[in-house]
Design a protein around this motif. Structure first.
Motif, short mmCIF file in Angstrom:
data_model
loop_
_atom_site.label_atom_id
_atom_site.label_comp_id
_atom_site.label_asym_id
_atom_site.label_seq_id
_atom_site.Cartn_x
_atom_site.Cartn_y
_atom_site.Cartn_z
N VAL A 109 0.71 -1.18 0.06
CA VAL A 109 -0.10 -0.12 -0.12
C VAL A 109 0.78 1.27 -0.04
O VAL A 109 0.66 2.20 -0.71
CB VAL A 109 -0.94 -0.08 1.44
N ASP A 110 1.82 1.41 0.95
CA ASP A 110 2.67 2.61 0.96
C ASP A 110 3.44 2.88 -0.28
O ASP A 110 3.40 3.96 -0.62
CB ASP A 110 3.81 2.31 2.17
N ALA A 111 3.95 1.69 -1.23
CA ALA A 111 4.59 2.00 -2.16
C ALA A 111 3.64 2.49 -3.46
O ALA A 111 4.27 3.00 -4.18
CB ALA A 111 5.31 0.50 -2.45
N LEU A 112 2.40 2.05 -3.55
CA LEU A 112 1.63 2.13 -4.55
C LEU A 112 0.83 3.51 -4.22
O LEU A 112 0.28 4.02 -5.44
CB LEU A 112 0.56 1.22 -4.43
N MET A 113 0.45 3.99 -2.98
CA MET A 113 -0.33 5.07 -2.92
C MET A 113 0.03 6.20 -3.77
O MET A 113 -0.67 6.97 -4.40
CB MET A 113 -0.44 5.67 -1.30
N ASP A 114 1.41 6.79 -3.78
CA ASP A 114 1.64 7.89 -4.45
C ASP A 114 1.53 7.95 -6.04
O ASP A 114 1.34 8.85 -6.65
CB ASP A 114 3.37 8.33 -4.24
N SER A 115 1.70 6.67 -6.57
CA SER A 115 1.37 6.51 -7.89
C SER A 115 0.12 6.10 -8.46
O SER A 115 -0.21 6.50 -9.79
CB SER A 115 2.30 4.97 -8.55
#
Length: 253
Positions: free
Chosen positions: A133-139
């Motif tokens: 989740v943390d890695a995908l949120m910004d994208s």
């Protein structure tokens, strides 16, 4: 098999189910040569069964609505509005005529199908599975969506992220542009149970979309998108109706 007659324009019919461990021969019997070939390429049996079940129910639904035999329903694709390729454009019903629209989604053994007449529709179901989740949120998330997910309790962050994802998928499927859309630009307002979302796509005249979450089995999350101008009553449209499955029905969705 699902059968419906006398569907009105701007109506949406939804079917959903869980495929069994093996493909039902009755499903294969109504699929096209291309669909059977794709079915054979699945390496996981329950995924192959879900593919066959979803496509068979879609055929029976369109056929039942139009008076055509399921095996004679023909699907195709429009050319992609961004690259012109006909291999990955918006899926359409080529036969029978009548302004039929549909959307189909699969995740693991679960599947959902939405069929409409004269109104664009998008549906998405996802099994809730571990993702970064943390890695995908910004994208993929809009600023407001990121704030919503970040503010959720630790045990709910994954579900809220998947809520955003399924809503986005439903909207871009309905618009016809698919996952190539800029997902960060679409704010699906996860804190609102029935938001109106703005999304523009080339080749689609609809700008405002009515979104809603669907009631599905534990461990899954799903959403439906229809044009605000469609006249579809959200309370009626946002309800999944169990279709024929290759395993016992899932009960009241």
């Amino acid at each position: 098999m699902p059968e419906h007659t006398g569907i009105q324009a701007d109506s949406v019919i939804i079917h959903g189910g869980e495929a069994g461990p093996e493909t039902d021969g009755a499903d294969l019997a109504v699929l096209s040569v291309e669909e059977r070939d794709r079915h054979e390429r699945f390496r996981v049996p329950h995924r192959a069964a879900a593919y066959a079940a979803a496509h068979a129910v879609l055929r029976h639904c369109v056929g039942g609505l139009s008076g055509e035999q399921a095996k004679h329903v023909q699907f195709g694709r429009q050319r992609c509005v961004t690259c012109g390729d006909g291999a990955h454009g918006r899926p359409i019903v080529e036969w029978p005529p009548g302004g039929w629209e549909f959307s189909l989604s699969r995740s693991g053994p679960f599947w959902m199908v939405a069929v409409a007449r004269g109104v664009r529709v998008g549906i998405d179901i996802e099994q809730i599975r571990p993702v970064a989740v943390d890695a995908l949120m910004d994208s993929v998330l809009h600023d407001g969506e990121r704030d919503h997910v970040a503010a959720a309790e630790p045990g709910e962050r994954l579900r809220e992220f998947m809520r955003c994802w399924t809503r986005k998928e439903a909207v871009v499927k309905a618009s016809g542009i698919g996952i190539t859309a800029g997902l960060r630009e679409i704010d699906v307002a996860p804190g609102n149970p029935r938001p109106v979302v703005q999304h523009r796509a080339e080749g689609c005249s609809v700008v405002n979309w009515q979104l809603g979450d669907l009631t599905v089995p534990d461990g899954c999350i799903a959403a439906l998108a229809v044009p605000v101008t469609s006249g579809v009553a959200p309370a009626a449209a946002m309800r999944a109706v169990p279709g024929r499955t290759t395993a016992p029905a899932l009960g009241p969705w």
